[in-house]
Design a protein around this motif. Structure first.
Motif, PDB file in Angstrom:
ATOM      1  N   ALA A  84       0.821  -1.207   0.000  1.00  0.00           N
ATOM      2  CA  ALA A  84       0.000   0.000   0.000  1.00  0.00           C
ATOM      3  C   ALA A  84       0.860   1.263   0.000  1.00  0.00           C
ATOM      4  O   ALA A  84       0.533   2.264  -0.648  1.00  0.00           O
ATOM      5  N   LEU A  85       1.947   1.218   0.728  1.00  0.00           N
ATOM      6  CA  LEU A  85       2.834   2.381   0.784  1.00  0.00           C
ATOM      7  C   LEU A  85       3.625   2.546  -0.513  1.00  0.00           C
ATOM      8  O   LEU A  85       3.987   3.663  -0.897  1.00  0.00           O
ATOM      9  N   GLY A  86       3.899   1.417  -1.172  1.00  0.00           N
ATOM     10  CA  GLY A  86       4.599   1.459  -2.447  1.00  0.00           C
ATOM     11  C   GLY A  86       6.047   1.902  -2.294  1.00  0.00           C
ATOM     12  O   GLY A  86       6.604   1.932  -1.204  1.00  0.00           O
ATOM     13  N   GLY A  87       6.674   2.301  -3.384  1.00  0.00           N
ATOM     14  CA  GLY A  87       8.070   2.726  -3.357  1.00  0.00           C
ATOM     15  C   GLY A  87       8.214   4.227  -3.314  1.00  0.00           C
ATOM     16  O   GLY A  87       9.274   4.773  -3.675  1.00  0.00           O
ATOM     17  N   ASP A  88       7.169   4.938  -2.868  1.00  0.00           N
ATOM     18  CA  ASP A  88       7.206   6.389  -2.824  1.00  0.00           C
ATOM     19  C   ASP A  88       8.154   6.890  -1.745  1.00  0.00           C
ATOM     20  O   ASP A  88       8.469   6.184  -0.790  1.00  0.00           O
ATOM     21  N   ARG A  89       8.541   8.140  -1.861  1.00  0.00           N
ATOM     22  CA  ARG A  89       9.338   8.773  -0.821  1.00  0.00           C
ATOM     23  C   ARG A  89       8.485   8.898   0.442  1.00  0.00           C
ATOM     24  O   ARG A  89       7.249   9.009   0.366  1.00  0.00           O
ATOM     25  N   PRO A  90       9.108   8.881   1.621  1.00  0.00           N
ATOM     26  CA  PRO A  90       8.349   8.917   2.877  1.00  0.00           C
ATOM     27  C   PRO A  90       7.395  10.110   2.978  1.00  0.00           C
ATOM     28  O   PRO A  90       6.292   9.974   3.515  1.00  0.00           O
ATOM     29  N   SER A  91       7.808  11.272   2.485  1.00  0.00           N
ATOM     30  CA  SER A  91       6.930  12.442   2.596  1.00  0.00           C
ATOM     31  C   SER A  91       5.629  12.249   1.830  1.00  0.00           C
ATOM     32  O   SER A  91       4.623  12.892   2.133  1.00  0.00           O
ATOM     33  N   ILE A  92       5.628  11.361   0.843  1.00  0.00           N
ATOM     34  CA  ILE A  92       4.413  11.065   0.083  1.00  0.00           C
ATOM     35  C   ILE A  92       3.622   9.930   0.732  1.00  0.00           C
ATOM     36  O   ILE A  92       2.403  10.040   0.933  1.00  0.00           O
ATOM     37  N   TYR A  93       4.318   8.802   1.101  1.00  0.00           N
ATOM     38  CA  TYR A  93       3.547   7.689   1.671  1.00  0.00           C
ATOM     39  C   TYR A  93       3.019   8.023   3.065  1.00  0.00           C
ATOM     40  O   TYR A  93       2.172   7.304   3.616  1.00  0.00           O
ATOM     41  N   ARG A  94       3.493   9.134   3.654  1.00  0.00           N
ATOM     42  CA  ARG A  94       2.962   9.573   4.946  1.00  0.00           C
ATOM     43  C   ARG A  94       1.448   9.746   4.880  1.00  0.00           C
ATOM     44  O   ARG A  94       0.729   9.462   5.843  1.00  0.00           O
ATOM     45  N   GLY A  95       0.935  10.200   3.742  1.00  0.00           N
ATOM     46  CA  GLY A  95      -0.494  10.436   3.603  1.00  0.00           C
ATOM     47  C   GLY A  95      -1.331   9.176   3.643  1.00  0.00           C
ATOM     48  O   GLY A  95      -2.551   9.243   3.806  1.00  0.00           O
ATOM     49  N   LYS A  96      -0.701   8.006   3.487  1.00  0.00           N
ATOM     50  CA  LYS A  96      -1.423   6.738   3.520  1.00  0.00           C
ATOM     51  C   LYS A  96      -1.413   6.103   4.910  1.00  0.00           C
ATOM     52  O   LYS A  96      -2.042   5.060   5.122  1.00  0.00           O
ATOM     53  N   MET A  97      -0.661   6.687   5.837  1.00  0.00           N
ATOM     54  CA  MET A  97      -0.532   6.103   7.175  1.00  0.00           C
ATOM     55  C   MET A  97      -1.715   6.502   8.056  1.00  0.00           C
ATOM     56  O   MET A  97      -2.438   7.456   7.768  1.00  0.00           O
TER      57      MET A  97
ATOM     58  N   ALA B 124      -3.805   7.930  11.350  1.00  0.00           N
ATOM     59  CA  ALA B 124      -3.768   9.284  11.901  1.00  0.00           C
ATOM     60  C   ALA B 124      -2.751   9.426  13.033  1.00  0.00           C
ATOM     61  O   ALA B 124      -2.170  10.504  13.229  1.00  0.00           O
ATOM     62  N   ASN B 125      -2.534   8.354  13.795  1.00  0.00           N
ATOM     63  CA  ASN B 125      -1.612   8.437  14.945  1.00  0.00           C
ATOM     64  C   ASN B 125      -0.167   8.210  14.500  1.00  0.00           C
ATOM     65  O   ASN B 125       0.534   7.313  14.987  1.00  0.00           O
ATOM     66  N   ILE B 126       0.286   9.030  13.575  1.00  0.00           N
ATOM     67  CA  ILE B 126       1.611   8.849  12.972  1.00  0.00           C
ATOM     68  C   ILE B 126       2.720   8.922  14.013  1.00  0.00           C
ATOM     69  O   ILE B 126       3.649   8.102  14.006  1.00  0.00           O
ATOM     70  N   ASP B 127       2.658   9.883  14.933  1.00  0.00           N
ATOM     71  CA  ASP B 127       3.723  10.040  15.923  1.00  0.00           C
ATOM     72  C   ASP B 127       3.871   8.775  16.775  1.00  0.00           C
ATOM     73  O   ASP B 127       4.989   8.320  17.054  1.00  0.00           O
ATOM     74  N   ALA B 128       2.734   8.210  17.183  1.00  0.00           N
ATOM     75  CA  ALA B 128       2.776   6.996  18.008  1.00  0.00           C
ATOM     76  C   ALA B 128       3.351   5.821  17.211  1.00  0.00           C
ATOM     77  O   ALA B 128       4.116   5.004  17.750  1.00  0.00           O
ATOM     78  N   ILE B 129       2.980   5.736  15.944  1.00  0.00           N
ATOM     79  CA  ILE B 129       3.501   4.656  15.097  1.00  0.00           C
ATOM     80  C   ILE B 129       5.014   4.771  14.976  1.00  0.00           C
ATOM     81  O   ILE B 129       5.754   3.788  15.148  1.00  0.00           O
ATOM     82  N   LEU B 130       5.504   5.965  14.687  1.00  0.00           N
ATOM     83  CA  LEU B 130       6.942   6.172  14.540  1.00  0.00           C
ATOM     84  C   LEU B 130       7.677   5.853  15.839  1.00  0.00           C
ATOM     85  O   LEU B 130       8.730   5.184  15.827  1.00  0.00           O
ATOM     86  N   GLN B 131       7.145   6.313  16.953  1.00  0.00           N
ATOM     87  CA  GLN B 131       7.785   6.038  18.237  1.00  0.00           C
ATOM     88  C   GLN B 131       7.852   4.547  18.520  1.00  0.00           C
ATOM     89  O   GLN B 131       8.824   4.054  19.102  1.00  0.00           O
ATOM     90  N   SER B 132       6.811   3.814  18.106  1.00  0.00           N
ATOM     91  CA  SER B 132       6.803   2.364  18.345  1.00  0.00           C
ATOM     92  C   SER B 132       7.886   1.649  17.537  1.00  0.00           C
ATOM     93  O   SER B 132       8.252   0.517  17.840  1.00  0.00           O
ATOM     94  N   HIS B 133       8.377   2.298  16.499  1.00  0.00           N
ATOM     95  CA  HIS B 133       9.454   1.732  15.682  1.00  0.00           C
ATOM     96  C   HIS B 133      10.795   2.422  15.941  1.00  0.00           C
ATOM     97  O   HIS B 133      11.747   2.214  15.195  1.00  0.00           O
ATOM     98  N   LEU B 134      10.854   3.239  17.001  1.00  0.00           N
ATOM     99  CA  LEU B 134      12.071   3.985  17.333  1.00  0.00           C
ATOM    100  C   LEU B 134      12.533   4.779  16.114  1.00  0.00           C
ATOM    101  O   LEU B 134      13.718   4.794  15.765  1.00  0.00           O
ATOM    102  N   CYS B 135      11.590   5.403  15.465  1.00  0.00           N
ATOM    103  CA  CYS B 135      11.842   6.082  14.187  1.00  0.00           C
ATOM    104  C   CYS B 135      11.604   7.592  14.342  1.00  0.00           C
ATOM    105  O   CYS B 135      10.522   8.006  14.758  1.00  0.00           O
TER     106      CYS B 135
END
Length: 496
Positions: A438-451, A453-464
């Motif tokens: 679903a995210l495809g091979g797009d740059r992160p700034s683009i595939y961000r729109g497919k993630m 809503a709780n993006i910050d929590a998702i990133l923190q869970s991956h130490l990202c």
């Protein structure tokens, strides 16, 4: 010699039978052993005769015996006698010897090798042959009669010496022999060691144990560690068989307790997910308890065990000096269980961000397994749905497809960010295959729109870090590697 019609030259045949020495152990010990050699039922040894047990070369002995003996009849439907085809033209590339069933034998061209050492039968079969054919058969017989099979025999009643030899032979690839030897020494009508291990492996299949031949070395080391304090399986033979039987409940409890601890504490549900499978051994010693009892783990003990586990993983403790390190950790694990001062976690280690920016993602490597285990400690979430990842499902039989690049390879290639490999550990995380598609091979700034809503929590869970969406690969690598290293030092109990 068993199934099928096989063929090989005279030289090849002799080479197969005498590739290396047969190794026999001569002793006054009487072990409970199989009375079958291949398809042949062997008679009981005569009283007061020395007993020779085959330590190395069982298959070769069976082949030699099966081809040339004349007294016993095999009871296997798949066993076939070997014949010399004297009408086959002698050639280096073509065989003159075949394993044939009775209906395949042609008396006008096939001569049985079992007659070579039976003078009466040999004379009967060659009596009516013309001189040319008789000379050809005689020449073939001479090759086998003059062949010498190297045999080494050692004499001792010290079982531990025999087990050491078994262990060294096993490194060349016969994993069950040590267990068979130990089974013979501990056997009784109501206890069979091999059957106990087979039942245990069946029970532990959910933890990634598969079959006896795959897992016996690890189980024997756990058993030896619990019962003798040594990780060397040969130490078991110093014990009385009754002692092994009486304390086998401790072994089962120790292994079960260790596996439960690994899953419940570190979310590692399978031995294949461990950076080092040998880490199971000191843990099994800690959790070893008599039947119908269990070890209660205090917060302090849990803290020490956790620090030891991560320090062992990040330091590569069991990559070299394995037995020495295991024996030290076994002693310290036992002290910890008994409430005494333990130095189990006192392993010198440092973890820098370089660990995650120099090591590549290789699914079977120790460093990659350590990295994956670290990710599992932070309750990672799915990128698309934002729901918790089912770690048991992911790590039970995980493979390369369960992990994907945070900075997609296609994006890095098209943006010219190829100075650093896309396969460095710091560029990976848990991403389901469906999420990755679903995210495809797009740059992160683009595939961000497919993630979710709780993006910050998702990133923190991956130490990202949020810098992922800046699309700057080298800057992102540096920040994420430091976040991973910070988490690693926390798990190891290393002060900032």
């Amino acid at each position: 010699m068993g199934t099928g019609s096989c063929g090989f030259s005279r030289r090849q045949y002799l080479q197969r039978l005498s590739f290396r020495s047969l190794l026999f152990w001569r002793t006054s010990e009487r072990l409970r052993t199989e009375k079958k050699l291949g398809p042949f039922n062997l008679p009981d040894p005569q009283a007061d005769f020395p007993i020779d047990y085959v330590l190395d070369g069982q298959q070769r002995v069976t082949s030699i015996f099966g081809v040339f003996q004349t007294e016993l009849k095999g009871n296997s439907e798949t066993w076939k006698d070997v014949f010399f085809d004297y009408q086959q033209v002698a050639d280096v590339q073509e065989t003159q010897f075949f394993a044939l069933s009775p209906e395949e034998v042609n008396s006008d061209r096939h001569f049985p090798l079992r007659a070579i050492f039976n003078t009466t039968e040999y004379r009967r079969l060659t009596r009516s042959m013309n001189d040319e054919l008789a000379l050809k058969i005689d020449a073939m017989q001479t090759v086998f009669r003059e062949a010498r099979i190297p045999v080494q025999t050692f004499r001792t009643d010290e079982k531990e010496k025999v087990a050491i030899i078994f262990e060294r032979i096993n490194r060349q690839g016969v994993p069950l022999d040590t267990l068979q030897l130990l089974s013979a020494w501990t056997w009784s009508e109501d206890f069979q060691l091999q059957a106990e291990f087979e039942d245990l492996i069946s029970e532990l299949s959910d933890y990634g144990f598969t079959e006896l031949s795959n897992d016996i070395s690890l189980l024997l080391r756990c058993t030896a560690a619990i019962l003798t304090g040594s990780s060397r399986p040969e130490s078991l033979v110093k014990l009385n068989g009754a002692a092994v039987r009486e304390r086998f409940g401790e072994v089962i409890n120790g292994i079960r307790g260790a596996l439960d601890f690994l899953e419940n504490t570190f979310h590692l549900p399978s031995i294949s997910a461990l950076p080092f499978e040998n880490a199971l051994i000191p843990l099994a010693v800690f959790f070893a308890a008599p039947t119908n009892t269990e070890v209660a783990v205090s917060d302090q003990q849990r803290h020490i065990l956790s620090n030891w586990f991560w320090r062992s993983a990040f330091s590569g403790r069991y990559s070299a000096g394995v037995l020495r390190h295991l024996d030290i950790d076994i002693v310290e694990a036992k002290k910890l269980r008994e409430g005494n001062t333990s130095r189990l976690a006192e392993i010198v280690v440092s973890v820098s961000s370089d660990f995650f920016t120099t090591n590549r993602f290789l699914i079977g490597s120790v460093n990659t397994k350590t990295f994956i285990a670290l990710l599992a400690q932070n309750s990672p979430m799915n990128f698309i749905s934002g729901t918790p990842i089912n770690l048991r499902q992911k790590l039970q039989l995980y493979n390369r497809k369960e992990f994907h690049h945070l900075m997609p390879k296609a994006f890095l290639a098209t943006s010219g960010q190829t100075a650093k490999s896309e396969n460095l550990l710091a560029n990976f995380c848990f991403i389901a295959r469906s999420d990755n598609r679903a995210l495809g091979g797009d740059r992160p700034s683009i595939y961000r729109g497919k993630m979710a809503a709780n993006i910050d929590a998702i990133l923190q869970s991956h130490l990202c870090p949020n810098a992922l969406f800046d699309d700057n690969y080298e800057a992102f690598l540096a920040l994420r590697a430091e976040a991973l290293a910070h988490k690693a030092r926390e798990l190891c109990g290393i002060n900032p």
